[in-house]
Scaffold this motif. Sequence first.
Motif, short mmCIF file in Angstrom:
data_model
loop_
_atom_site.label_atom_id
_atom_site.label_comp_id
_atom_site.label_asym_id
_atom_site.label_seq_id
_atom_site.Cartn_x
_atom_site.Cartn_y
_atom_site.Cartn_z
N ALA A 10 0.69 -1.22 0.05
CA ALA A 10 -0.10 0.10 0.11
C ALA A 10 0.77 1.42 0.10
CB ALA A 10 -0.93 -0.02 1.18
N MET B 254 -1.05 -4.73 -9.26
CA MET B 254 -0.97 -3.64 -8.19
C MET B 254 0.34 -3.27 -7.98
SD MET B 254 -4.10 -3.14 -7.10
CE MET B 254 -4.74 -2.97 -5.36
N SER C 252 1.80 -0.87 -10.41
CA SER C 252 1.25 0.41 -10.35
C SER C 252 1.68 1.13 -9.18
CB SER C 252 -0.15 0.06 -10.38
OG SER C 252 -0.85 1.01 -10.67
N MET C 253 2.09 0.49 -8.05
CA MET C 253 2.78 1.14 -6.86
C MET C 253 3.88 1.60 -7.31
SD MET C 253 0.77 1.40 -4.38
CE MET C 253 1.93 1.98 -3.01
N ASP D 158 4.98 2.51 -10.09
CA ASP D 158 5.11 3.39 -11.25
C ASP D 158 5.35 4.92 -10.51
OD1 ASP D 158 5.14 4.17 -13.76
OD2 ASP D 158 2.69 4.02 -13.81
N PHE D 159 4.66 4.78 -9.29
CA PHE D 159 4.81 6.03 -8.52
C PHE D 159 6.03 6.35 -7.47
CE2 PHE D 159 0.71 5.71 -10.30
CZ PHE D 159 0.54 7.02 -11.10
N LYS E 67 -8.83 -3.66 -2.32
CA LYS E 67 -7.88 -2.72 -1.84
C LYS E 67 -8.16 -1.21 -1.88
CE LYS E 67 -3.52 -3.14 -1.86
NZ LYS E 67 -3.11 -3.36 -0.44
N GLN F 237 -7.35 2.72 -0.84
CA GLN F 237 -6.30 3.59 -0.42
C GLN F 237 -7.05 5.02 -0.57
OE1 GLN F 237 -3.80 1.89 -3.45
NE2 GLN F 237 -2.18 2.06 -2.07
N ASN G 47 -9.14 -0.21 -5.49
CA ASN G 47 -7.99 -1.06 -6.68
C ASN G 47 -7.49 0.10 -7.74
OD1 ASN G 47 -8.59 -3.53 -5.11
ND2 ASN G 47 -10.55 -3.08 -6.21
N ILE H 75 -4.55 2.44 -8.03
CA ILE H 75 -3.40 3.02 -7.33
C ILE H 75 -3.03 4.38 -7.99
CG2 ILE H 75 -0.90 2.43 -7.11
CD1 ILE H 75 -1.89 -0.43 -6.28
N PRO H 76 -3.19 4.23 -9.37
CA PRO H 76 -2.83 5.86 -9.75
C PRO H 76 -3.61 7.01 -9.16
CG PRO H 76 -2.96 4.03 -11.64
CD PRO H 76 -3.54 3.42 -10.26
N PHE I 275 -4.92 6.95 -6.39
CA PHE I 275 -4.54 7.27 -4.97
C PHE I 275 -3.04 7.89 -5.01
CE2 PHE I 275 -1.14 5.69 -1.69
CZ PHE I 275 -1.85 6.26 -0.60
#
Lengths: 106, 405
Positions: free
Chosen positions: A45, A67, A70-71, A73-74, B329, B331, B370, B372-373, B375
């Motif tokens: 997270a 997931m 994607s995390m 990526d940032f 998920k 966030q 779900n 993430i971008p 968030f």
Amino acid sequence: MPKITFIENDGTEHVVEAEVGLSVMEAAVRNMVPGIDADCGGACACATCHVYVDEAWRDKTGKPEAMEESMLDFAYEPKENSRLSCQITVSEALDGLVVRLPEFQG
Amino acid sequence: MTERIVIIGAGQAGAQAAASLRQEGFAGAVALIGAEAHPPYQRPPLSKAYLQGALARDRLWLRPAAFYEKENIALRLGARVARIDRAARRVALDTGEALAYDRLLIATGAPPRRLACPGADLAGVAYLRGIDDSDALRPLLAGARRLVVVGAGYIGLEVAAVARKAGLAVTAVEAAERALKRVAGPPVSAWFEALHRAHGVELRFGETVAAFEGRGRVEAAVLASGEAIACDAVLVAIGAAPETGLAAAAGLPVDDGIVVDETARTEDPAVWAAGDCANFPSPLYGRRMRLESVPNAIEQAKAAAANMAGRRTVYDAVPWFWSDQYDAKLQTAGIGAGADEIVERGAPGAKARAAWYLREGRLIAVDALNDIPAFAVGKRLIAAKARPSPKTLADPDADLKSLLT
């Protein structure tokens, strides 16, 4: 137990013995490797356990799931070989794994 | 003489502060006092993986025992603080022992609110805050067929998800008219209500529990309407209240938490507070707030430690939260309260959804399911006090990263 080498951004190496079944992040935390913050405790997270997997080990550590990708990526300065270390499970096959830490987490 | 810092509370904030004091170069004595017998640990898994039995207890520890030795942090576990004597700068334990301090951090957290109705002390009525609570809840759920969850907040819903996976019938009773009302906007409530209904949870809104009935053990939850819901286990998860007793008794200002400034310091220049128990002014939002979350505990404790070590630091992080329920998920970044516009991204029923909270055009929060971008981009836009185009925010095909440039 498999050995994992963590290399800090300044070149400092930490070779740790990692328990099979734990994540690579947990192996770092349990062995007090600096630079793995793991704020969310491994929930995929927060992206504060980002590592760069040594090229020789990329096949064995596998690819991130959607997931995690994607995390990443940032994350701070993501690269092709970026992974969240909380999402890599320690196994005998990873004995000798080498990962490098980014300059910053988050 | 060696400077002494005492930290009351060995939760996420207290443990972080102790570690951060050493990172800041503080070389004096550090004592970390915890009321529980366990070393500092993660609480979030207690309502998720640990409760399910999918995570061993030793994987909850935030740091290995060797860490506290190496950093010369005196970990005092199973120790209760009886009072703080600010004039003498001493903390008295209930054993009679006193610890002198030059600077003090209060990180006592926020224990669950209790339900005071008849039958609330029956066996089978549980609360969840610590490891011991989760250890008691696991066999309770394993031996039960019907669970009533009082409160449809994060913890109530997370436990409902675990119980459904284990095959229990679950009814959640919530006083408000929707789930997660205190922490999320109506669209997000609707996503989670649909998710839980799809997994077979019965949701009852606008209802309160008037009593629990049973012969020695709970057998039914009786609602204010008079209806009785048969059950053999109950989890009460109706929010938490800041633990401010020690601070108030020591004469420190308390107003929904221990009142601190933007450096986490109380009105006593030798006393700081951080984490769930602290009420702080948010520069980002221009008002006071108190947050119950791991990231807030970590970041505010880091700021408190820096200030206690003599490096002035203002706490101004973007709050964030997460919750895992079933395979979803959530966030959240920012605080959505006070929004005058909520923009949704993602088609109804889509796996990835987001709700953006705007106030006078400025993005103040995002709930990302779900997604993430949404968030990650949202968190940065909130920090920048940005005014992104609602049209872009609403478009699931938009490249959100384009908003960062």
